[in-house]
Design an enzyme around this catalytic site. Structure first.
Site, short mmCIF file in Angstrom:
data_model
loop_
_atom_site.label_atom_id
_atom_site.label_comp_id
_atom_site.label_asym_id
_atom_site.label_seq_id
_atom_site.Cartn_x
_atom_site.Cartn_y
_atom_site.Cartn_z
N LYS B 79 22.77 52.89 77.41
CA LYS B 79 21.51 52.68 78.13
C LYS B 79 21.82 52.19 79.55
CE LYS B 79 16.96 50.44 77.48
NZ LYS B 79 16.15 49.52 76.64
N SER B 159 11.42 51.13 75.34
CA SER B 159 12.04 51.58 76.57
C SER B 159 13.32 52.37 76.36
CB SER B 159 12.34 50.37 77.45
OG SER B 159 13.34 49.56 76.85
N SER B 183 11.67 47.78 71.92
CA SER B 183 12.28 48.89 72.67
C SER B 183 13.43 49.59 71.97
CB SER B 183 12.77 48.39 74.03
OG SER B 183 11.69 48.22 74.91
#
Lengths: 500, 493
Positions: B79, B159, B183
């Protein structure tokens, strides 16, 4: 916080105005840089004078994803300082974020302690004076709190025509903010307070107290009122960086406020700056412009907790503090309170004195250190760490007097020689023939010679024994000052047949 | 060849160790898959081809000698929130333009130390603020799943949308992700993947761009429960650089897989049965209850009475911390700088241009709730709610509950540029309704795929455990996985 007025108005501290007397109320927030190798929340060095941005870690520069880690040494130093201020040590305290934007504040917030500081209430005894009668007065000034916080970096505006530079060397350095209660009533008291606070942190080794390097600076809160009335509106003078300026800023600010009030005006609560060149304070920002710092507990840091045993261990290792040392010098060496307070005023002086006094007469040592050494240092403008006469050398001089090897008068000459040229006092006495003559035969001869040369004066002296002093002086002169004055005195009287 | 990308981490691990395949082959297979399909998904914001091949080569050298760590030669996506030395690390925000850190986050450093291979950086909502991956400066991510008979693009959740999409579309063997309010778990549920948010303090936050420090935790998104256990073992550590990380040994999570849940007490909180919850979700929940009951667990109805306050309290605490955490993006030292006539204007121009709408909204909410005069009414009150939420869970666990079963999300994946969500941010925030409580309480939570809705889209169940009892989550999630089977999208790309 409720503010308690601890003082009753004292006429001798009041400032006369055009319409009557005024009392000035002073409280101080002193920022003292913690003596530590590394910063409060990073491993970067705290050394003074490094090249710009040489002492900056990823944390200090607030790079993304960086986290603060508390430096235990700074915590210990804060506790030690709290103990030195006879203050409450809080076993649990909390770090908060104080949010504001400034180029030299990389995180966009300062990590500080807001509601739960590491140190609570304490006190400092200051001594002000001497007054016209030569008296000193001890005054207790309350400490509100001491908390740990990060210093900011430095913006530099004079290196480029359109840009400012930022130096982050100080960013994240540990500061202790030491907040007094509004207990001071004159600029002299405020100066004595900062001086005493500096003495204490220097004794403790928790701050070097060097105001010219920015290690200690004061925010000065000043208000005025008619004696007996409630506190007036205060103004805060930021970042005053010398004790002299603290005094000047208060004097100026008090008179400024009095002038406004006597003209029927009112004081606006505001932040002001002291301009040392003009000797005046000027407005920096008003209360309306004051920041909303949006304090909240820093979620990157757990509450700071330790147990009482941890505090006790630090307390056990605390050095002797100036007030305790002063009492000891008075009680065990028989020094006057005045002499003792001069000797303890700086740790270096006290250390010097204690070396000289070890195994010697304390009063003699005190006299020599205060009158001769400090006097000479004052004149020459040096500090005691680099004094040309070492404690051993001064001790030897005192020993030589005590042994009767030199007279007190010769000793002053010897001190000057050691000061200017150095050397072992004992050897100097030998090599320069400064030794006191104690050989009674030689003195006797000199006495006989003087009496024989002055028969009329001898006659007068026999009638009026106080005249004997003239003969003593003549003999001392004849022997180049090296004769033992007591021996000369005894012999002159014996030869003249003066009986006491 | 492309079958290599279908291998789970545990399968690939066996083949690598047995020297049936080479790490370089496996990495190349993924790089090829990314190069072929990333245009469709926009899951990667940067692909580190050279670095990946170098790392794979180094792994092969170790594997040949019979050496190597727990993840030796396993290609992972990272990420964009994790600092990776010399590589794009921008939290998918414009304000961090060009930022390449000189440091490596603890999580990724742990993974590389165990031999994992970095394929690139994954798309995400800007600064991890979002539930659809549409707030990214680099554009939306497409979910590999489509509703039956539809070509409509769906969001992968957020997210960690890039992480979930990349795992589901076989563009990495597993991915790192972060979870502040859901998330990890919500995108996992939207893509038929497994995602675990470990206990707060289990994984170091050092080097991970902060959103809300008291809630942020990193965890893996993976194809199955075992892979999640393998990855978390490597990601977790106690870290002297993060004083909120907890000094407890990291257990061998994989060993928990396959253990029976017989006699375990499963709590079913009645407050999670929210108004207007789709029948599909209710049915899924009942299925989960039935499977665990069949496996010998005891089902206990419980109450977590403060649940309804969790979402509003979360949307005070998280923005408050974010407003402060994001203050450092000021254009002074790194990233974007938009000049102005003075320093204030430079700040304003930089932050106006650098942050997207959602990030600005949260900074403003956070600034507001911390302001003088509002702090007590909002921030302090929210912290009290947080304490009560935590206590709800403590009471349940003290009463003997081992793990709590809830739906992971209130719906399946929704469409990209959904008009309802776009016009009402609160609708978007409601995606986190089942997940935020876990962050507020600092507990571990896992989302495991358990079924499909009427349109053939995957749905997930959530298991919530005691602090630092991730083992029980893996153990229980595996039972659900065994009963529900694996969920893979039909390949349309």
């Amino acid at each position: 916080m409720t503010i308690i007025d601890t003082r009753t108005p004292d006429p001798k501290r009041l400032i006369p105005g055009a319409t009557g007397d005024w009392e000035v109320i002073i409280g101080l927030e002193v920022h003292a840089q913690v003596t530590s190798n590394a910063k409060l929340f990073s491993g970067a060095s705290t050394s003074f004078g490094a090249a710009p941005n040489a002492n900056v870690s990823l944390v200090d520069a607030a790079m993304p994803g960086m986290l603060p880690v508390i430096n235990e040494e700074c915590v210990k130093q804060a506790i030690r300082t709290g103990l030195g201020l006879k203050a409450q040590i809080n076993l649990k305290s909390v770090f908060d974020r104080k949010n504001y934007f400034y180029p030299d504040l990389p995180q966009g917030y300062q990590i500080s302690q807001y509601k739960q500081p590491i140190v609570g209430e304490g006190k400092i005894i200051i001594s002000v004076g001497p007054d016209k009668k030569g008296e000193f007065e001890d005054i207790e000034v309350g400490i509100e709190r001491l908390h740990l916080e990060q210093d900011a970096g430095k913006s530099i505006h004079d290196q480029h025509p359109t840009m400012s530079y930022v130096d982050l060397n100080r960013s994240g350095v540990a500061l202790m903010e030491i907040v007094s209660k509004p207990d001071m009533r004159s600029s002299d008291e405020a100066k004595a307070y900062v001086t005493k606070l500096r003495t204490i942190v220097r004794y403790l080794g928790t701050c070097d107290g060097n105001m010219d390097e920015g290690s200690m600076r004061a925010d000065v809160n000043v208000s005025v009122r008619r004696p007996g009335e409630p506190f007036g509106t205060r103004c805060e003078i930021k970042n005053v960086n010398s004790i002299r300026f603290v005094g000047q800023a208060i004097e100026y600010e008090a008179r400024r406020q009095i002038a406004i009030l006597e003209d029927g005006g009112k004081i606006d609560q505001e932040t002001r700056l002291f301009d040392p060149n003009k000797g005046e304070t000027r407005s920096m920002r008003s209360k309306e412009e004051a920041h909303d710092y949006r304090y909240f507990p820093d979620p990157d840091l757990l509450p700071l907790e330790f147990d009482q045993a941890y505090v006790d261990a630090l307390a056990a290792d605390l050095p002797e503090l100036p007030d305790d040392k002063k009492n000891r010098l008075v009680d065990t060496l028989g020094l006057s309170a005045y002499d003792a307070s001069i000797l303890v005023s700086e740790k270096a002086i006290a250390d010097y004195f204690e070396k000289v006094a070890a195994g010697r007469d304390g009063k003699a040592a005190a006299n020599w250190v205060i009158n001769d050494l400090l006097g000479a240092l004052n004149k020459a403008g040096g500090d005691i760490e680099n004094a040309p006469v070492s404690p051993d050398q001064l001790g030897a001089i005192i020993d030589l007097i005590k042994e009767g090897t030199i007279s007190g008068k010769i000793a002053k000459d010897l001190f000057e020689i050691v000061w200017n040229e150095g050397g072992d006092p004992r050897e100097l006495v030998e090599s320069r023939g400064m030794k006191q003559v104690t050989d009674t035969g030689a003195i006797e001869k000199a006495v006989d010679d003087v009496i024989a040369a002055n028969p009329d004066k001898a006659e007068q002296a026999r009638a009026k024994p106080t005249m004997a002093g003239w003969f003593v002086g003549q003999v001392m002169k004849a022997t180049g000052g090296k004769a033992n004055p007591q021996a000369v005195n005894d012999l002159v009287k014996a030869k003249l047949g003066i009986v006491e | 060849m492309s079958n290599l990308t279908r291998l789970t981490i545990s399968e690939a691990r066996s083949k690598l160790r047995a020297k049936e395949i080479k790490a370089t082959e496996l990495t190349d297979a993924y790089l090829d898959a990314i190069d072929a399909a990333n245009g469709e998904f926009n899951a990667y914001v940067t692909v580190t081809h050279d670095k990946a091949r170098d790392m794979a080569k180094a792994s092969d050298e170790k594997l040949v000698r019979g050496e190597g760590g727990a993840l030796e030669g396993i290609p992972l996506g990272i990420k964009d929130l994790f600092a990776t030395e010399g590589v794009h690390t921008q939290a998918c925000s414009h304000v961090l333009d060009g930022f390449r850190p000189r440091y490596e986050s603890t999580v990724t450093a742990n993974l590389w130390a165990d031999g994992a291979v970095m394929l690139g950086k994954l798309n995400m909502d800007e600064f991890a603020m979002g539930s659809s991956n549409e707030t990214s400066y680099y554009g939306a991510v497409t979910n590999p799943w489509r509703a039956a008979g539809s070509n409509k693009q769906l969001v992968p959740g957020g997210s960690s949308g890039g992480s979930a999409a990349a795992v589901a579309a076989w563009l990495c063997a597993g991915a790192t992700a972060t979870d502040t309010g859901g998330s990890i778990r919500q995108p996992a549920a939207f893509t038929g993947t497994v995602g675990i948010k470990p206990t707060y303090g289990r994984v170091s936050r050092w080097g991970t761009v902060a959103f809300a420090s008291s809630l942020d935790q990193a965890g893996p998104i993976s194809r199955d429960v075992r892979d999640a256990a393998i990855m978390l073992k490597s990601m977790a550590s106690v870290d002297g650089k993060d004083t909120t990380s907890v000094d407890l040994p990291v257990p061998d999570y994989e060993a928990a897989i396959g253990r029976s849940v017989k006699g375990m007490k499963i709590g079913i909180p009645k407050e999670y049965r929210v108004d207007g919850m789709p029948a599909d979700i209710e049915a899924l929940w009942q299925k989960g209850i039935a499977w665990l009951k069949e496996a010998g667990a005891e089902i206990v109805d419980i109450s977590l009475p403060h649940t309804k306050y969790a979402l509003p309290a979360y949307y005070i605490v998280a923005p408050a911390e974010a407003s402060s955490n994001l203050a450092r993006y000021d254009g002074v030292r790194y990233g974007l700088r938009v000049p102005g006539k003075d320093i204030i204007e430079m700040y304003e121009n930089t932050r106006a241009a650098g942050f997207g709408r959602e990030v600005k909204r949260r900074i403003m909410i956070g600034t507001y709730v911390l302001s003088a005069g509002y702090y007590d009414a909002y921030y302090l009150q929210a912290q009290k709610v947080r304490t009560l939420i935590k206590k709800d869970f403590e009471d349940a666990f003290a009463a003997g509950i081992d793990v709590i079963l809830t739906p992971a999300t209130p719906s399946a994946a929704f469409g990209v540029a959904d008009q309802e969500m776009a016009s009402d941010p609160v609708k978007m925030y409601l995606n986190d309704i089942f997940t935020v409580t876990v962050n507020m309480a600092g507990l571990p939570g896992i989302a495991v795929p358990a079924g499909m809705d009427a349109n053939g889209l995957p749905l997930g169940l959530q298991l919530i455990g005691r602090p630092f009892d991730e083992e029980t989550l893996f153990q229980t999630a595996h039972v659900i996985e065994q009963a529900a089977g694996r969920f893979e999208p039909a390949k349309w790309w």
